[in-house]
Design an enzyme around this catalytic site. Structure first.
Site, mmCIF file in Angstrom:
data_model
loop_
_atom_site.group_PDB
_atom_site.id
_atom_site.type_symbol
_atom_site.label_atom_id
_atom_site.label_comp_id
_atom_site.label_asym_id
_atom_site.label_seq_id
_atom_site.Cartn_x
_atom_site.Cartn_y
_atom_site.Cartn_z
ATOM 1 N N ARG A 74 16.685 87.202 16.855
ATOM 2 C CA ARG A 74 16.920 87.857 18.149
ATOM 3 C C ARG A 74 17.570 89.227 17.954
ATOM 4 O O ARG A 74 17.228 90.181 18.645
ATOM 5 C CB ARG A 74 17.799 86.973 19.038
ATOM 6 C CG ARG A 74 17.025 85.781 19.600
ATOM 7 C CD ARG A 74 17.894 84.900 20.456
ATOM 8 N NE ARG A 74 18.459 85.592 21.599
ATOM 9 C CZ ARG A 74 19.526 85.150 22.274
ATOM 10 N NH1 ARG A 74 20.117 84.025 21.908
ATOM 11 N NH2 ARG A 74 19.993 85.832 23.292
ATOM 12 N N GLN A 80 25.549 88.303 32.091
ATOM 13 C CA GLN A 80 25.396 87.105 31.258
ATOM 14 C C GLN A 80 24.675 87.477 29.965
ATOM 15 O O GLN A 80 24.520 86.660 29.082
ATOM 16 C CB GLN A 80 24.573 86.049 32.002
ATOM 17 C CG GLN A 80 25.182 85.596 33.308
ATOM 18 C CD GLN A 80 24.189 84.814 34.142
ATOM 19 O OE1 GLN A 80 24.029 83.612 33.964
ATOM 20 N NE2 GLN A 80 23.510 85.492 35.055
ATOM 21 N N VAL A 136 23.773 89.127 26.391
ATOM 22 C CA VAL A 136 24.531 89.373 25.157
ATOM 23 C C VAL A 136 23.917 90.544 24.380
ATOM 24 O O VAL A 136 24.344 90.851 23.274
ATOM 25 C CB VAL A 136 24.551 88.090 24.272
ATOM 26 C CG1 VAL A 136 25.260 86.954 24.993
ATOM 27 C CG2 VAL A 136 23.144 87.662 23.853
ATOM 28 N N HIS A 196 29.192 85.926 28.764
ATOM 29 C CA HIS A 196 28.625 85.076 27.711
ATOM 30 C C HIS A 196 28.740 85.710 26.327
ATOM 31 O O HIS A 196 28.025 85.314 25.403
ATOM 32 C CB HIS A 196 27.149 84.737 28.031
ATOM 33 C CG HIS A 196 27.003 83.819 29.208
ATOM 34 N ND1 HIS A 196 25.796 83.531 29.800
ATOM 35 C CD2 HIS A 196 27.933 83.116 29.918
ATOM 36 C CE1 HIS A 196 25.983 82.695 30.811
ATOM 37 N NE2 HIS A 196 27.265 82.438 30.908
ATOM 38 N N CYS A 241 35.056 84.586 12.967
ATOM 39 C CA CYS A 241 35.278 83.685 11.823
ATOM 40 C C CYS A 241 35.856 82.353 12.297
ATOM 41 O O CYS A 241 36.831 82.322 13.062
ATOM 42 C CB CYS A 241 36.238 84.350 10.824
ATOM 43 S SG CYS A 241 36.594 83.262 9.426
ATOM 44 N N CYS A 257 37.504 86.508 4.418
ATOM 45 C CA CYS A 257 38.417 85.414 4.025
ATOM 46 C C CYS A 257 37.636 84.238 3.421
ATOM 47 O O CYS A 257 38.232 83.259 2.989
ATOM 48 C CB CYS A 257 39.258 84.950 5.220
ATOM 49 S SG CYS A 257 38.410 83.795 6.324
ATOM 50 N N THR A 294 18.587 87.019 37.385
ATOM 51 C CA THR A 294 19.113 85.767 36.824
ATOM 52 C C THR A 294 18.505 84.593 37.590
ATOM 53 O O THR A 294 18.328 84.674 38.808
ATOM 54 C CB THR A 294 20.656 85.689 36.863
ATOM 55 O OG1 THR A 294 21.068 84.386 36.419
ATOM 56 C CG2 THR A 294 21.241 85.967 38.231
ATOM 57 N N SER A 295 18.208 83.503 36.849
ATOM 58 C CA SER A 295 17.645 82.324 37.508
ATOM 59 C C SER A 295 18.708 81.608 38.329
ATOM 60 O O SER A 295 18.387 80.712 39.104
ATOM 61 C CB SER A 295 17.034 81.388 36.466
ATOM 62 O OG SER A 295 18.015 81.061 35.506
#
Ligand code: APR
Length: 261
Positions: free
Chosen positions: A66, A97, A99, A115, A123, A146, A184-185
């Site tokens: 993606r 919503q 990303v 979202h 991490c 780390c 949006t749905s």
């Protein structure tokens, strides 16, 4: 459209809730509906903490794919219209919503990403977060300095939304005069509940979508059509008209010199 334009003109405080549909015209796949990501894959295999615990490599392969798709995409006129609306509205909140980061690329500033972001990595061991816009990642699954396992900085099904971001989204929905619900749905809660919150707090609610949703009959105005076309018409009608005319006539200019055969 004319009523919505008038409400927008009068509104002192505007909130906007966007979903995957606002990015569809940029080439971002939506989740539901024809061709949606959840038609091809099961959400519980890829977008839950359990799926990640079971098979982090599989989950990361999907997110890396993606990210690679998104890396080549640009904001569309709908994203730009919202960025322009923000500039001229003193009290403006964009709740997304999505990303994908396309609102920010279009110039939106006050963005509440309920979202999370696909470009953030977190991490699991030390909790540190870092932005990483590389597509594709050199190591799958990626590791923190780390040594801990990094996860995508998105909110999965079954997880809580980031508290401060969500509180700010609720406050914006509660205090706005006008809420625009775009692409949006409206089936994924709590985000979808923002429309009810705005309505019950006295705001007008206008929805833009290419298909009806569970909200469409409960709100003040439903505008049927692609947001990349309707948002510019709603927000900057004059410019949208000029651009439409330019697009119509572009390519039909007379050649500079007569073409000899
Ligand atoms: N313009 C406007 N609306 C559009 C367009 C367009 N060009 N193209 C599609 N749509 C609409 C569809 O009709 C649908 O209602 O966008 C909506 C997309 O719905 P979903 O795919 O369900 O996306 P979204 O509502 O953002 O999903 C919510 O579900 O899987 C999770 O975390 C994911 O944030 C996502 C959440």
């Amino acid at each position: 459209m004319s009523a919505a334009r008038e409400w927008l003109k009068q509104a002192r405080s505007v909130a906007v809730l966007t979903g995957a549909g606002v990015s569809a015209e940029s080439g971002v796949p939506t989740f539901r509906g024809a061709g949606g990501l959840w038609k091809r894959q099961r959400a519980e295999n890829l977008a839950t903490p359990e799926a990640f615990a079971r098979d982090p490599k599989l989950v990361w392969e999907w997110y890396d794919w993606r990210r690679t798709v998104l890396a080549g995409l640009k904001p569309n006129p709908g994203h730009y219209a919202l960025a322009e609306l923000e500039k001229r509205t003193p009290n403006f909140t964009l709740i997304t919503q999505n990303v994908d980061g396309l609102h920010e690329l279009a110039g939106s500033r006050n963005v509440l990403r309920v979202h999370g972001s696909i470009w953030m990595l977190r991490c699991l061991t030390c909790g540190s977060e870092q932005q990483d816009r590389r597509a594709s990642l050199p190591e799958i699954p990626p590791r923190c300095t780390c040594g801990g396992l990094l996860r995508p900085g998105v909110v999965w099904f079954g997880e809580a939304l980031p508290t401060a971001v969500w509180r700010a989204a609720e406050a914006a929905a509660r205090s706005c005069d006008l809420l625009l619900v775009i692409g949006t749905s409206a089936v994924v809660y709590p985000a979808a509940g923002l429309a009810h919150l705005a309505k019950s707090s006295g705001a007008r609610v206008v929805e833009i979508n290419v298909a009806e949703t569970p909200l469409s009959r409960e709100i003040d105005e439903f505008l049927l059509g692609p947001s990349g076309e309707l948002l510019p018409q709603l927000i900057s009608p004059e410019r949208a008209r000029r651009n439409a005319a330019a697009a119509r006539f572009d390519g039909t200019r007379m050649p500079r010199r007569p073409v000899r055969s």
